[in-house]
Design a protein around this motif. Structure first.
Motif, short mmCIF file in Angstrom:
data_model
loop_
_atom_site.label_atom_id
_atom_site.label_comp_id
_atom_site.label_asym_id
_atom_site.label_seq_id
_atom_site.Cartn_x
_atom_site.Cartn_y
_atom_site.Cartn_z
N ASP A 1 0.80 -1.22 0.00
CA ASP A 1 0.00 0.00 0.00
C ASP A 1 0.84 1.27 0.00
N GLY A 2 2.15 1.12 -0.22
CA GLY A 2 3.03 2.29 -0.28
C GLY A 2 3.41 2.86 1.07
N SER A 3 3.14 2.13 2.14
CA SER A 3 3.39 2.65 3.48
C SER A 3 4.77 2.27 4.04
N CYS A 4 5.61 1.59 3.27
CA CYS A 4 6.89 1.11 3.79
C CYS A 4 7.76 2.26 4.28
N LEU A 5 8.38 2.05 5.44
CA LEU A 5 9.30 3.02 6.02
C LEU A 5 10.68 2.40 6.09
N TYR A 6 11.70 3.21 5.79
CA TYR A 6 13.06 2.71 5.75
C TYR A 6 13.95 3.54 6.66
N CYS A 7 14.97 2.90 7.17
CA CYS A 7 15.95 3.58 8.00
C CYS A 7 16.89 4.35 7.08
N VAL A 8 17.08 5.64 7.37
CA VAL A 8 18.01 6.47 6.60
C VAL A 8 19.12 6.89 7.56
N TYR A 9 20.34 6.52 7.20
CA TYR A 9 21.48 6.85 8.05
C TYR A 9 22.04 8.20 7.65
N GLY A 10 22.52 8.93 8.61
CA GLY A 10 23.14 10.22 8.34
C GLY A 10 22.98 11.14 9.53
N CYS A 11 23.50 12.31 9.35
CA CYS A 11 23.49 13.32 10.41
C CYS A 11 22.14 14.02 10.44
N THR A 12 21.55 14.15 11.64
CA THR A 12 20.25 14.81 11.78
C THR A 12 20.38 16.21 12.40
N ASP A 13 21.62 16.66 12.58
CA ASP A 13 21.85 18.00 13.13
C ASP A 13 21.78 19.02 12.00
N THR A 14 20.74 19.86 12.02
CA THR A 14 20.53 20.81 10.92
C THR A 14 21.63 21.85 10.81
N ASN A 15 22.48 22.04 11.83
CA ASN A 15 23.60 23.00 11.79
C ASN A 15 24.89 22.38 11.27
N ALA A 16 24.90 21.07 11.11
CA ALA A 16 26.13 20.39 10.68
C ALA A 16 26.31 20.48 9.17
N VAL A 17 27.57 20.41 8.73
CA VAL A 17 27.91 20.46 7.31
C VAL A 17 27.38 19.21 6.58
N ASN A 18 27.37 18.08 7.27
CA ASN A 18 26.94 16.82 6.66
C ASN A 18 25.49 16.45 7.02
N TYR A 19 24.65 17.45 7.28
CA TYR A 19 23.23 17.23 7.61
C TYR A 19 22.55 16.49 6.46
N ASN A 20 21.76 15.45 6.82
CA ASN A 20 21.07 14.65 5.81
C ASN A 20 19.56 14.75 6.07
N VAL A 21 18.86 15.40 5.15
CA VAL A 21 17.43 15.59 5.29
C VAL A 21 16.74 14.23 5.40
#
Length: 177
Positions: free
Chosen positions: A157-177
């Motif tokens: 039904d299109g509801s699948c959720l996936y783990c996304v790895y990365g930085c969640t700090d919006t002030n960091a250079v490597n921030y990953n939306v």
């Protein structure tokens, strides 16, 4: 059964003990062993094997089993991991089963996943006189790599959720939306 009796494809035939609840006897097919208007008086207490066969007592082919004829199991047979599942329970064939099984052991299974039967509380009659097959579609996430994978879902039904790895700090250079 009377000569010429048959159960049509996808049909059901209800055999009832004469003292069964009227909900059952009103739905039962009362013609059994030539006794028109009478019910089968030798129904099981949970430890007698029944087979659906084609033929007669001298020459027959087993099409399906409920229990077996290989001796008394005690109080009843285990079904889907339920001890004495054939005694004081209601057994309903799973919707995924579309034909008989000549192996009672395989049909009964050892747990809810490998059994062809659902073991319901005694006196559950909501399925009386019917067998639903095929199973109704179940919507959900069908991708086994997703966080919310649903093993019983048959339609994604299109509801699948996936783990996304990365930085969640919006002030960091490597921030990953």
């Amino acid at each position: 059964f009377d000569a010429g009796a048959f159960i049509p494809p996808s049909g059901v035939y209800i055999i009832a003990h004469g003292s069964a609840n009227p909900v059952i006897t009103m739905s039962a097919d009362p013609t059994f062993a030539g006794n028109h208007g009478e019910y089968h008086s030798y129904l099981s207490n949970g430890d007698d094997g029944y087979a659906l066969v084609h033929g007669d007592q001298n020459n027959y082919t087993v099409l399906d089993w409920l229990g077996d004829w290989n001796g008394d199991p005690g109080s009843g047979w285990s079904v889907a991991g339920v001890s004495n599942g054939t005694r004081d329970h209601t057994l309903v064939r799973k919707c995924s089963v579309s034909q008989g099984n000549i192996s009672w052991t395989a049909s009964a299974g050892t747990n809810t996943m490998d059994s062809e039967w659902e073991v319901l509380p005694n006196n559950t009659w909501s399925n009386l006189g019917s067998h639903t097959s095929p199973c109704a579609p179940v919507s959900g996430c069908t991708d086994s790599t997703a966080l919310n994978y649903d093993p019983v879902a048959t339609i994604d039904d299109g509801s699948c959720l996936y783990c996304v790895y990365g930085c969640t700090d919006t002030n960091a250079v490597n921030y990953n939306v």
